[in-house]
Design an enzyme around this catalytic site. Structure first.
Site, short mmCIF file in Angstrom:
data_model
loop_
_atom_site.label_atom_id
_atom_site.label_comp_id
_atom_site.label_asym_id
_atom_site.label_seq_id
_atom_site.Cartn_x
_atom_site.Cartn_y
_atom_site.Cartn_z
N HIS A 148 -39.07 -42.98 -26.09
CA HIS A 148 -39.72 -41.20 -27.11
C HIS A 148 -40.96 -41.41 -27.43
O HIS A 148 -41.45 -42.91 -27.87
CB HIS A 148 -38.87 -41.34 -28.50
CG HIS A 148 -39.24 -40.68 -28.76
ND1 HIS A 148 -39.94 -40.21 -30.23
CD2 HIS A 148 -38.84 -38.74 -29.02
CE1 HIS A 148 -39.97 -38.51 -31.06
NE2 HIS A 148 -39.59 -37.90 -29.81
N SER A 149 -41.87 -40.68 -26.75
CA SER A 149 -42.80 -40.45 -26.76
C SER A 149 -44.47 -41.16 -26.72
O SER A 149 -43.79 -41.54 -25.72
CB SER A 149 -43.19 -40.05 -28.52
OG SER A 149 -44.76 -39.70 -29.00
N LEU A 150 -45.20 -41.90 -27.66
CA LEU A 150 -45.91 -43.20 -27.25
C LEU A 150 -45.12 -44.27 -26.41
O LEU A 150 -45.56 -44.83 -25.60
CB LEU A 150 -46.72 -43.47 -28.40
CG LEU A 150 -47.91 -44.13 -27.57
CD1 LEU A 150 -48.79 -43.88 -26.78
CD2 LEU A 150 -48.97 -45.05 -28.73
N GLY A 151 -43.90 -44.34 -26.97
CA GLY A 151 -43.35 -45.82 -26.83
C GLY A 151 -43.38 -45.81 -25.12
O GLY A 151 -42.86 -46.41 -23.90
N CYS A 152 -43.18 -43.81 -24.40
CA CYS A 152 -43.01 -44.03 -23.12
C CYS A 152 -43.77 -44.97 -22.15
O CYS A 152 -43.69 -45.26 -21.02
CB CYS A 152 -42.58 -43.25 -22.50
SG CYS A 152 -41.34 -41.64 -23.38
#
Length: 616
Positions: free
Chosen positions: A284-288
């Site tokens: 999700h979000s920056l984790g991608c």
């Protein structure tokens, strides 16, 4: 949840680290000892005229808890032990544990307030255990049975959080629990006939990082401190990741946590690897972005080297004096020699020490949710290519399938397909089916459709013609989508004329108020009658083909697999409100749960069918 020691009353398990320490101390102290040392003499009375000694089993105590003599005297014994001194004690980081007997174990907090409360209550005549102790039990209140064993896990999904975890620690665990619950509902409805299931595991990587310590907090002004603290705990993660000083710490933190969880899961499920279990990642979000960089091994140093090489090429083309050119040639030869020495050194190290893989597992599917990955790739110089392969941004050897999921109003999410083939910026993302859609069209059979259907009016004067008819699987969504953009396209609409506006409004009213619980396919059938049935029959089994009637040149290259998948907007959904809430609304979506399971179970089923055919 897995536990050995449980809290009395709630029967919640202790944290694993503390539980392991207590278990080790318990076995070291009591393993092999006679029960008469810790039990009352009334319990250890002779049986049939013979003196019987009862010994502590080496690893478990279910028989002791069921012992009738113990059960009869347990209440009285408990009262006596609460007033007795502890026979053994263990100091933990924030607590300590006292053993009054083999089965009377109490946990005490070492916080200052708890110590003061214990002192006051003991002076009033109360025992330490009754005043502030929490009783612990070794083993759960109910014995396990073979039926309690969960079905075999054939696929594990690591769920990776983005920014904001520091602000709300444990949020990813709650979000993963929501995703797991919705997936279970979908499994029971659509995949109940399968013997295996998908397990979702949270990956919490932020809390263990130190980064700058409290330096940023110390330079934060005090005015509107709450807002500033919220930004420091969320948006600051993006700045940390773009910093060359802290980027590696974030990457290593997530990488180590992924490998730790995979090793832990395999140690407790030894058959997972033996039977070819698969691993997918939902980020999700920056984790991608961080997950992508771990899988591909991307590093800012590579970009710096590319810039230096570009500067060298530009210098060679520019005019310069003889002395400048001679010095430049010396510099070029020196750098080339340095690279050769570094390569030889790396080869020597690689021959002596085998470098372990970055991840201990192959990623089968990489699902991005609300992902800004496309922006990061664009800023790193990735430009559209000429082949429709996913390898352009993520090689299939690293990850079998890349899927980008986003809500149409999510301000953080961006599309990936136009980075592979430029003309896909004019092709709408694939619409994700509602979870209660009856007989949905498989995603691989859905035809590409253009984002701006109004351009059809310039190239196809008769919209009723068969060649200009949009695909029955996407036409309601396209009309609704076009109407939603009418505020910004008002000038274009006035140029196209009143007929075009009337067509758009008619389509809007039909798509907004004519929808029932039936699928879009049945709506088109009811609208067009028998002709719609014929169109539907000709499109269901065909592979995706571009529409040449939309005014665009028919592209010669298509994507091997679609990557961008868009959630459908609600019928009464406010776009401005959705822009605020959509980025965090993925976790409990039944549509997304069905989408994830559809791809994962489909792959497992295809491999099972293939192996059975090979056997035949």
């Amino acid at each position: 949840m897995r536990g050995q020691w449980f809290i009395d009353g709630t029967w919640q398990p202790l944290e694993e680290e503390e539980s392991n320490l207590i278990e080790q101390e318990h076995l070291n102290r009591f393993k092999g000892q006679q029960l008469q040392e810790s039990f009352d003499m009334e319990i250890s009375k002779p049986v049939d005229g013979k003196e019987v000694l009862y010994y502590l089993p080496p690893f478990s105590l279910p028989s002791l808890f069921k012992w009738r003599g113990y059960k009869e005297k347990s209440d009285a014994a408990c009262l006596k032990r609460k007033h007795s001194q502890a026979i053994h004690s263990l100091k933990l980081s924030r607590n300590h544990v006292d053993w009054h007997s083999v089965d009377e174990v109490y946990l005490y907090s070492d916080a200052t307030t708890s110590k003061i409360a214990r002192t006051v209550t003991q002076k009033l005549g109360f025992s330490k255990a009754s005043s502030s102790g929490t009783r612990l039990h070794r083993g759960y209140v109910e014995e396990a049975t073979l039926e309690d064993k969960p079905p075999q896990t054939s696929h594990i999904v690591f769920v990776v959080h983005g920014i904001g975890q520091k602000m709300d620690q444990g949020r990813i665990i709650k979000n993963t629990a929501m995703m797991r619950d919705t997936a279970r509902k979908v499994e029971e409805k659509y995949f109940s006939n399968l013997a295996t299931h998908v397990e979702f595991l949270p990956v919490e990587w932020r809390s263990k990082l130190t980064l700058d310590g409290d330096t940023v907090d110390s330079i934060t002004p005090d005015k509107v401190r709450g807002l500033r603290d919220m930004l420091n705990s969320s948006a600051m993660d993006i700045m940390y990741y773009t910093s060359p000083l802290y980027r590696d710490e974030l990457v290593k933190g997530l990488q180590q946590e992924l490998n730790r969880l995979y090793s832990l899961f395999c140690s407790r499920n030894p058959e997972f690897e033996e039977k070819g279990g698969k691993v997918s990642i939902v980020s999700h979000s920056l984790g991608c972005v961080i997950t992508y960089d771990i899988m591909t091994g991307w590093n800012p140093v590579r970009l710096y080297e590319q810039l230096l090489q570009k500067e060298e090429e530009e210098l060679e083309e520019s005019w310069m004096s003889y002395e400048e050119r001679r010095l430049l040639e010396e510099l070029y030869l020196t750098k080339q020699r340095l690279r050769e020495i570094e390569e030889r050194l790396h080869e020597l190290k690689a021959s002596t020490i085998s470098k372990p893989p970055v991840l201990k597992f192959k990623v089968e599917n990489f699902f991005c949710m609300g992902s800004p990955l496309a922006v990061f790739l664009a800023l790193r110089g990735i430009r559209p290519g000429s082949s429709g392969s996913q390898d352009h941004i993520l090689p299939r050897t690293i990850c079998n399938r890349l899927l980008n999921i986003f809500h149409p109003t999510d301000p953080v999410a961006y599309r990936l397909e136009p980075l592979i083939l430029k003309h896909y910026s004019n092709i709408s993302p694939v619409q994700i089916h509602w979870y209660n859609t009856a007989n949905p069209l498989p995603y691989e059979h859905m035809k590409p459709s253009f984002l701006n259907p109004s351009k059809e009016t310039t190239s196809a004067p008769e919209p009723e013609s068969a060649s200009a008819a949009p695909s029955p699987t996407t036409s309601p969504v396209l009309l609704r989508r076009h109407y939603g953009e009418s505020i910004t396209n008002i000038g274009k609409a006035s140029i196209l004329g009143a007929a075009s506006i009337g067509k758009g409004l008619g389509g809007m009213l039909f798509s907004r108020f004519g929808r029932s619980s039936a699928t879009p396919q049945t709506m088109e059938t009811g609208k067009d009658g028998p002709e719609g049935d014929e169109k539907k029959a000709t499109t269901v089994g065909t592979p995706p083909l571009p529409h040449s009637s939309s005014g665009f040149l028919e592209p010669t290259v298509e994507l091997e697999h679609r990557i961008d998948f868009e959630l459908r907007e609600g019928l009464v959904e406010s776009r401005y409100w959705s822009a605020v809430t959509s980025h965090t609304a993925y976790w409990s979506s039944l549509d997304i749960a069905l989408f994830l399971l559809t791809f994962m179970y489909k792959q497992d089923q295809e491999e099972t069918d293939k192996s059975s055919l090979d056997t035949l």
